[in-house]
Enzyme design. Structure first.
Site, mmCIF file in Angstrom:
data_model
loop_
_atom_site.group_PDB
_atom_site.id
_atom_site.type_symbol
_atom_site.label_atom_id
_atom_site.label_comp_id
_atom_site.label_asym_id
_atom_site.label_seq_id
_atom_site.Cartn_x
_atom_site.Cartn_y
_atom_site.Cartn_z
ATOM 1 N N GLU A 108 1.132 -1.201 0.012
ATOM 2 C CA GLU A 108 -0.185 0.057 0.315
ATOM 3 C C GLU A 108 0.541 0.808 -0.150
ATOM 4 O O GLU A 108 2.101 1.230 0.423
ATOM 5 C CB GLU A 108 -0.422 -0.083 1.308
ATOM 6 C CG GLU A 108 -1.522 -1.315 1.536
ATOM 7 C CD GLU A 108 -2.323 -1.266 2.963
ATOM 8 O OE1 GLU A 108 -1.962 -0.047 3.439
ATOM 9 O OE2 GLU A 108 -3.231 -2.288 3.290
ATOM 10 N N LYS A 125 1.943 4.603 1.466
ATOM 11 C CA LYS A 125 2.434 5.033 3.128
ATOM 12 C C LYS A 125 1.973 6.879 2.585
ATOM 13 O O LYS A 125 2.737 7.786 2.365
ATOM 14 C CB LYS A 125 4.280 5.241 3.670
ATOM 15 C CG LYS A 125 3.826 5.649 5.056
ATOM 16 C CD LYS A 125 4.920 5.050 5.214
ATOM 17 C CE LYS A 125 5.278 5.958 6.772
ATOM 18 N NZ LYS A 125 5.033 6.745 7.503
ATOM 19 N N ASP A 144 1.396 10.349 3.617
ATOM 20 C CA ASP A 144 2.065 11.493 4.908
ATOM 21 C C ASP A 144 1.524 12.440 5.478
ATOM 22 O O ASP A 144 1.021 13.028 5.108
ATOM 23 C CB ASP A 144 3.107 11.939 4.264
ATOM 24 C CG ASP A 144 4.078 13.088 4.557
ATOM 25 O OD1 ASP A 144 4.107 12.731 6.533
ATOM 26 O OD2 ASP A 144 4.899 13.705 4.536
ATOM 27 N N TYR A 179 -6.790 2.741 6.037
ATOM 28 C CA TYR A 179 -6.210 1.821 5.938
ATOM 29 C C TYR A 179 -6.018 0.633 6.978
ATOM 30 O O TYR A 179 -5.345 -0.447 6.910
ATOM 31 C CB TYR A 179 -4.622 1.571 5.529
ATOM 32 C CG TYR A 179 -4.427 3.217 6.429
ATOM 33 C CD1 TYR A 179 -3.980 3.363 7.719
ATOM 34 C CD2 TYR A 179 -3.725 4.291 6.297
ATOM 35 C CE1 TYR A 179 -3.409 3.585 8.731
ATOM 36 C CE2 TYR A 179 -3.355 5.046 7.148
ATOM 37 C CZ TYR A 179 -2.718 4.707 8.348
ATOM 38 O OH TYR A 179 -2.811 5.503 9.439
ATOM 39 N N LYS A 194 10.485 4.294 3.469
ATOM 40 C CA LYS A 194 10.604 5.353 3.071
ATOM 41 C C LYS A 194 11.081 5.417 1.496
ATOM 42 O O LYS A 194 11.698 5.243 1.662
ATOM 43 C CB LYS A 194 10.174 5.975 4.724
ATOM 44 C CG LYS A 194 9.980 5.409 5.216
ATOM 45 C CD LYS A 194 9.184 6.963 5.924
ATOM 46 C CE LYS A 194 10.182 7.268 7.453
ATOM 47 N NZ LYS A 194 9.116 8.952 8.078
ATOM 48 N N CYS A 210 15.080 47.737 10.856
ATOM 49 C CA CYS A 210 15.023 47.280 9.100
ATOM 50 C C CYS A 210 15.712 47.295 8.379
ATOM 51 O O CYS A 210 16.395 48.289 8.098
ATOM 52 C CB CYS A 210 13.867 47.887 8.443
ATOM 53 S SG CYS A 210 12.978 47.897 7.295
ATOM 54 N N CYS A 270 14.273 50.726 6.289
ATOM 55 C CA CYS A 270 14.006 52.053 6.417
ATOM 56 C C CYS A 270 15.144 52.188 7.820
ATOM 57 O O CYS A 270 15.316 53.578 8.032
ATOM 58 C CB CYS A 270 12.980 52.060 6.863
ATOM 59 S SG CYS A 270 12.345 51.880 8.063
ATOM 60 N N CYS A 283 8.304 45.588 11.099
ATOM 61 C CA CYS A 283 9.260 46.888 10.635
ATOM 62 C C CYS A 283 8.092 47.878 11.103
ATOM 63 O O CYS A 283 6.830 48.043 10.256
ATOM 64 C CB CYS A 283 9.838 47.303 9.663
ATOM 65 S SG CYS A 283 9.933 49.127 9.163
ATOM 66 N N CYS A 316 7.950 53.918 5.167
ATOM 67 C CA CYS A 316 9.059 51.797 4.738
ATOM 68 C C CYS A 316 8.879 51.785 3.536
ATOM 69 O O CYS A 316 7.868 51.344 3.387
ATOM 70 C CB CYS A 316 8.836 51.249 6.023
ATOM 71 S SG CYS A 316 10.211 49.977 5.550
HETATM 72 S S1 IVH Z 1 -1.025 0.400 9.584
HETATM 73 C C1 IVH Z 1 -0.438 -1.645 12.969
HETATM 74 N N1 IVH Z 1 -0.903 1.380 6.824
HETATM 75 O O1 IVH Z 1 2.009 5.324 8.770
HETATM 76 C C2 IVH Z 1 -0.140 -1.110 11.903
HETATM 77 N N2 IVH Z 1 -0.207 2.788 7.867
HETATM 78 O O2 IVH Z 1 4.455 4.005 11.889
HETATM 79 C C3 IVH Z 1 -0.863 0.284 11.372
HETATM 80 N N3 IVH Z 1 0.547 5.140 7.164
HETATM 81 O O3 IVH Z 1 1.181 5.726 11.621
HETATM 82 C C4 IVH Z 1 0.049 1.202 10.466
HETATM 83 N N4 IVH Z 1 0.332 5.084 5.226
HETATM 84 O O4 IVH Z 1 0.370 6.814 10.644
HETATM 85 C C5 IVH Z 1 -0.683 1.643 7.854
HETATM 86 N N5 IVH Z 1 -1.283 2.203 4.203
HETATM 87 C C6 IVH Z 1 -0.307 2.713 5.717
HETATM 88 C C7 IVH Z 1 -0.035 3.710 6.036
HETATM 89 C C8 IVH Z 1 -0.066 3.596 7.333
HETATM 90 C C9 IVH Z 1 0.319 6.110 6.181
HETATM 91 C C10 IVH Z 1 1.535 5.882 8.688
HETATM 92 C C11 IVH Z 1 0.299 5.571 9.882
HETATM 93 C C12 IVH Z 1 1.381 5.078 10.741
HETATM 94 C C13 IVH Z 1 2.284 5.187 10.523
HETATM 95 C C14 IVH Z 1 3.695 4.112 10.853
#
Ligand code: IVH
Length: 669
Positions: free
Chosen positions: A111, A113, A115, A224, A311, A406, A409, A424, A430
């Protein structure tokens, strides 16, 4: 239908339209129709306080009442994931799982991740009952009220679904890039500190004390992870597909795989493709799919053994800090700017980075000559994220100190209690402040004097031809075309566009004045409520505060602005130059539709739907969203919906086509 029943029907309908628009991306009705159903519901709910429901679609707009956050304990602790930047560790994870399962076959769900900020949503009997931030993993903040404003989160699941009576679903709250950029643009205009990235902006929004602020900022959420005692499926993937059916926004970027090679293919694909996503992602998450296998693999003290996050490498460069300079903006806010040795980063050459404010300089412990790390995520301006302290030697340069006066001025700077920025205070003399105000005045969203750019403003200002915006209207063609008349053509264009700006409507004039905290939306609100500059000038603080969408900070700022002699004088001179100082009165064209209630349905060829709404009003009629016994006729275009047809027939309400309508209002060809 009784009003009570209509309320329930509207709630169901609006929940469904919300889902179509924000989760499925496939709206069935226009924004205008949606708004008018929403207004109808708001009106009915106001008449029936006994039917109040915190999960009504009307909760999406939030409230202006300030609330505190209560801490609550998570039913299941919110663990984080082990994470890595290293493909070799991904392979090691795979092998640990294979070992742990004693060689039996398994699937990995790959999946994105996301942010943002993790959130836990709790549903009972299909209703959202609580939304909690991660907090320390054991307890988090109850942010339910703000979360209700997130349009893609269902508040009430459609009846008849196979959802468990009680369950928890976790996911990520995000601010899409588009909302983030719009928010920062707005903050820049108001010279408020910018958010460094969408995650910070989402965090600030989720913790905002008034939910109407959260509602305006347009957050999104992807879910998720489904938890509970009676889950529908025996695998993670199946559970998420079930959640998607119940109305949750579940990412489509999910893939079940069996080998490390397939995992790397997923990673490599999304490391590039993620650039086109509407929200920020910072890696991918790998999860063992089968729930029983997950259980057998279990947990370490901090994180599950059945999942890991990989990551993506943030693009980062290392370069030398040469100098810190200070810029003065239109409101006098002073921004420190790092000037660095040019370095390549994510496709561009970076030389400068904003340092935002004094606190950030302190946190970084910056010294001149330091080797610094610069990062750029997405479209964001480059940021200095750290200092390579190991590269410092005995010749350590001088610590970067914030300017005391400033840079333009020379006035001593001030820092107001509770604010991070320095200002300022010399706003009457100014130069960058004076020039900045003129530049704002002529900008596109303000007076739109397009033939004048910042350089020309600068030039006229330096030559003493203009001191403020009103002076623009005194410029004459012969002053601008040069002694040899070489710039005759451009001079004429400039004079023309200045003259044309006198027809810019009042709300934009108000915005053009550059009153602090009065952005375009606030200016439009004030213009509508007060109608004229004169009325706004005389408005008392209490009257301003009675206006929807105007809080204490804005109201006080308007009062202060209007109290200053210099500003009153500027307004008087603009008015004398013919700049618009009041709202246009909409003239009624005829009584052809006086007292009539009209429903619009379908699509049209001669005018847009919005124009028809306008025409109905101009001829004395009233447009409403849905057909009832009080409807006088339906203005029917192509493709009128079957339910509307049926209802109109049943109630005996005439359907009138475009041509007939135009004849009635005397606009026929
Ligand atoms: S699963 C026990 N799936 O990334 C599993 N986390 O440290 C729980 N995050 O705290 C998390 N996308 O905030 C999961 N597809 C995804 C995610 C995801 C982002 C975040 C979440 C988690 C941190 C990982």
């Amino acid at each position: 239908m009784k009003e009570e029943e209509r309320i329930l029907e509207l709630r169901r309908e609006l929940h469904r339209h919300n889902y179509n628009y924000y989760v499925k991306n496939a709206p069935e009705i226009s924004d205008q129709e949606f708004d008018s159903l929403m207004r109808e519901l708001q009106e009915l709910e106001a008449r029936h306080p006994e039917m109040a429901d915190p999960n009504s679609p009307t909760a999406r707009v939030g409230s202006d009442i300030s609330h505190e956050f209560v801490q609550v304990e998570h039913a299941y602790p919110m663990l984080s994931l082990g994470n890595t930047y290293n493909p070799a560790e991904v392979r090691a994870f795979y092998e640990r799982v294979a070992d742990g399962l004693g060689g039996e076959p398994f699937e990995i769900c790959c999946e994105l991740k996301f942010d943002g900020l993790s959130i836990a949503l709790i549903y009972e009997d299909g209703q959202l009952v609580r939304a909690v931030t991660r907090g320390d993993g054991v307890r988090g903040d109850d942010v339910t009220e703000n979360v209700r404003t997130i349009r893609s989160i269902p508040l009430s699941l459609p009846a008849g679904g196979d959802w468990p009576r009680r369950f928890e679903i976790r996911g990520e709250v995000l601010m899409p890039w588009s909302s983030f950029e719009a928010l920062n643009r707005e903050r820049e205009l108001r010279e408020e500190p910018l958010f460094a990235n969408p995650r910070n902006a989402a965090a600030g929004t989720l913790k905002s004390k008034t939910s109407s602020v959260a509602a305006r900022r347009r957050l999104d959420a992807y879910l998720y992870y489904l938890l509970g005692d009676e889950l529908p499926g025996s695998s993670h993937y199946d559970n998420l597909q079930a959640a998607a059916r119940w109305g949750f926004k579940v990412s489509k970027a999910m893939r079940l795989v069996r080998t490390p090679e397939e995992i790397f293919a997923f990673i490599n694909h999304w490391d590039v493709a993620r650039r086109d996503l509407p929200v920020a992602t910072d890696g991918i998450v790998l999860k063992v799919n089968n729930l029983e296998q997950q259980q057998r693999l279990g947990y370490t003290a901090k994180s599950p053994r059945w999942a890991i996050a990989y990551k993506f490498q943030a693009e980062r460069a290392r370069t030398k800090l040469l100098e810190v300079t200070f810029q003065v903006g239109r409101t006098g806010a002073v921004t420190p700017v790092a000037n660095m040795e040019p370095v390549h980063l994510a496709g561009t050459v970076v030389r400068r980075a904003s340092l935002h404010n004094e606190d950030i300089i302190r946190q970084l412990d910056l010294h001149l000559g330091d080797m610094v790390y610069v990062e750029k995520a997405g479209e964001i301006i480059p940021q200095i994220v750290g200092v390579d302290t190991a590269a410092r030697d005995a010749s350590l340069g001088e610590a970067v100190a914030f300017a005391r006066v400033c840079p333009v001025c020379g006035a001593p700077l001030v820092r107001y209690e509770g604010e991070a920025a320095h200002y300022c205070p010399n706003d009457t003399a100014c130069p960058p402040q004076l020039k900045g105000r003129i530049e704002h005045f002529i900008s596109r969203d303000a007076m739109n004097i397009e033939s004048l750019g910042p350089e020309t403003v600068d030039d006229y200002f330096e030559r003493g031809m203009i001191h403020d915006a009103a002076d623009l209207y005194r410029l004459r063609e012969e002053d601008l075309c040069g002694a040899d008349r070489s710039r005759e053509k451009s001079a004429r264009k400039i004079i023309d566009s200045i003259r044309n700006s006198r027809s810019v409507p009042f709300d934009r004039v108000l915005y053009a004045l550059g009153i602090r905290f009065v952005g375009r939306v606030v200016a439009a609100t004030l213009a509508k409520k007060f109608g004229s500059m004169q009325a706004l000038r005389n408005a008392r603080l209490e009257e301003l505060l009675e206006t929807d969408g105007i809080g204490a900070v804005i109201a006080q700022s308007v009062v202060n602005f209007m109290a200053e002699e210099r500003n009153r004088d500027l307004i008087d001179r603009l008015a004398a130059a013919g700049v618009c100082m009041e709202m246009e009165q909409e003239k009624q064209l005829s009584d052809a539709l006086a007292g009539m209630t009209v429903v619009i349905s379908g699509t049209f060829s001669r005018h847009s739907r919005e124009e028809y709404k306008h025409l109905i009003a101009l001829h004395g009629g009233k447009n409403v969203a849905s057909i009832s016994g009080k409807t006088d006729f339906v203005l029917a275009g192509e493709g009128v919906g079957p339910s509307k047809l049926e209802k109109a027939n049943r109630l005996g309400i005439p359907m009138i086509d475009e041509a007939e309508f135009l004849r009635r209002i005397g606009e026929a060809e």
